[in-house]
Design an enzyme around this catalytic site. Structure first.
Site, PDB file in Angstrom:
ATOM      1  N   GLY A 219       0.838  -1.195   0.000  1.00  0.00           N
ATOM      2  CA  GLY A 219       0.000   0.000   0.000  1.00  0.00           C
ATOM      3  C   GLY A 219       0.871   1.243   0.000  1.00  0.00           C
ATOM      4  N   ASP A 242       0.867  -1.282  -4.822  1.00  0.00           N
ATOM      5  CA  ASP A 242      -0.424  -0.644  -4.612  1.00  0.00           C
ATOM      6  C   ASP A 242      -1.357  -0.994  -5.764  1.00  0.00           C
ATOM      7  OD1 ASP A 242      -2.476   1.080  -3.524  1.00  0.00           O
ATOM      8  OD2 ASP A 242      -0.874   2.265  -2.609  1.00  0.00           O
ATOM      9  N   ASP A 263      -3.230  -6.109  -5.327  1.00  0.00           N
ATOM     10  CA  ASP A 263      -4.228  -5.872  -4.289  1.00  0.00           C
ATOM     11  C   ASP A 263      -3.837  -6.709  -3.087  1.00  0.00           C
ATOM     12  OD1 ASP A 263      -6.469  -5.872  -2.622  1.00  0.00           O
ATOM     13  OD2 ASP A 263      -7.887  -5.847  -4.283  1.00  0.00           O
ATOM     14  N   LYS A 279       2.538   0.955   6.314  1.00  0.00           N
ATOM     15  CA  LYS A 279       2.388   2.196   7.065  1.00  0.00           C
ATOM     16  C   LYS A 279       0.993   2.766   6.834  1.00  0.00           C
ATOM     17  CE  LYS A 279       4.285   6.139   5.845  1.00  0.00           C
ATOM     18  NZ  LYS A 279       3.135   7.091   5.931  1.00  0.00           N
ATOM     19  N   HIS A 283      -4.675   0.231  10.047  1.00  0.00           N
ATOM     20  CA  HIS A 283      -5.629   1.046  10.836  1.00  0.00           C
ATOM     21  C   HIS A 283      -6.832   1.501  10.003  1.00  0.00           C
ATOM     22  CE1 HIS A 283      -4.113   5.485  10.099  1.00  0.00           C
ATOM     23  NE2 HIS A 283      -4.267   4.840   8.979  1.00  0.00           N
TER      24      HIS A 283
END
Length: 381
Positions: A219, A242, A263, A279, A283
């Site tokens: 990502g 990404d 993906d 990073k 979350h």
């Protein structure tokens, strides 16, 4: 008359439940005087954020630039029709918050120049060596995110859908796929954070152990972190992984970084590496979806591959909740709640990793990178 309601309407408050009577906690004198403005301030912070969004989205900081212009000159340079009365009120409001510097002209007209805060709200400053926070204003206060915040109470007390999805009809990253302008603001904003965080991440860890090896930013967006790592440790093979649409949007790819399309929910697209670096990825997702990402990586990567996660480590019960850095972590934790993600305590991180095939090795809560820049390393269990 039919009462029309839109997808962005705030749902009604539920009927108050029947609760046992308790003794009221009361304020008197100085305590009352101190608490009143604090509550009013908290409840009205959105007044100014919406005014800031209006000013930035119209390009007022770009029009002013390094000069000092009258309100009339600003309006005439915007290139669009505006309600001048409403715009002036909002410019005066953000000036009171230190975004613009207001003065009086020779004929008593309103004059404006940019403060340091206002200068950060210009666009197109990167070629001049200065970041722009206009993308952050667009990302945080745009209509999609603004409407999503209005759904947070309903999700809380009525068990409703994820606020962002309830507001827009789509999960956040599906919305970005369908709305390139919002995706562009998000990607630019993430790169802004990455630029300031990359130095701290590189300083907080001994990356020399990966000389001659491959580190993949899962990502990795525009490749900013891997570019910084590569410039400091040229012996590392730096990959940035990404979605195809993210990589295709890159107009000036950093040197030394190889971009890989895929993906992270699809293990067949994840490249082999010695360290998988994530990073501000985990979350963004619920425990269920985060588990799918971690399982996907576990399935795709060889046994020796390490995992490094850079996200906040939330304080545990009673752990200096009111310290400035933890206040920022709580701020972002609620933001993540709006889009369906979450920040996590160390216990929650350990539980999440363990449930999906990874064993926590080390956790560093505080780094020079700020509240979201805790570092967690793990290996395959």
């Amino acid at each position: 008359m039919t009462n029309q309601s839109s997808n962005f309407d705030r749902p009604p408050h539920p009927d108050p439940p029947i609760r046992p009577a308790v003794e009221k906690a009361l304020l008197r004198g100085e305590e009352l005087e101190a608490a009143l403005p604090a509550v009013l301030g908290l409840a009205s912070e959105h007044f100014f954020s919406q005014c800031l969004y209006t000013v930035v989205s119209l390009g007022v900081p770009d029009v002013i630039g390094a000069g000092t212009l009258s309100f009339r000159e600003i309006v005439d340079s915007l290139g669009c029709s505006v309600n001048e009365d409403l715009l002036l009120r909002q410019m005066r409001a953000v000036a009171s918050k230190g975004v613009l510097l207001e003065s009086a002209g020779e004929n008593g007209e309103f004059m404006y120049s940019l403060t340091p805060v206002g200068k950060l709200c210009q666009t197109g400053t990167a070629p001049h060596g200065m970041p722009s926070m206009a993308c952050g204003v667009e990302h945080w206060i745009g209509s999609d995110m603004w409407s999503a915040w209005g759904k947070l109470p309903h999700a809380t007390y009525a068990g409703g859908d994820v606020p962002y999805r309830a507001a827009t009809g789509m999960a956040v990253f599906d919305y970005y796929k369908a709305n390139p302008k919002s995706a562009s603001a998000f990607n630019e904003f993430m790169s802004f954070f990455t630029t300031s965080e990359a130095k701290a991440i590189i300083q907080a860890y001994d990356w020399s152990v990966y000389n001659g090896k491959t580190v993949c930013d899962i990502g990795g967006c525009l490749g900013v972190t891997m570019a910084a790592l590569k410039s400091t440790y040229p012996g590392i093979n730096a990959l940035s992984f990404d979605l195809p649409e993210v990589i295709d949007s890159i107009t000036d790819p950093p040197k030394g970084v190889k971009f890989v399309k895929g993906d992270f929910f699809d293990p067949s697209t994840i490249p082999t590496c010695d360290l998988a670096f994530l990073k501000h990825i985990i979350h963004d997702w619920s425990d269920e979806d985060s588990g799918k990402i971690l399982q996907s990586l576990h399935s795709a990567l060889p046994p020796h591959t390490k995992l490094m996660v850079v996200d906040a480590i939330m304080p545990g019960p009673g752990e200096a909740t009111d310290s400035p850095i933890n206040q920022s972590r709580h701020h972002f934790n609620c933001l993540m709640a709006v889009i369906g993600g979450r920040e996590r305590t160390l216990v929650q991180w350990e539980r999440l990793l363990s449930a999906n095939g990874w064993a926590l090795e080390e956790a560093v809560r505080d780094t020079e990178g700020g509240p979201l820049c805790s570092i967690i390393t793990a290996s395959k269990a």
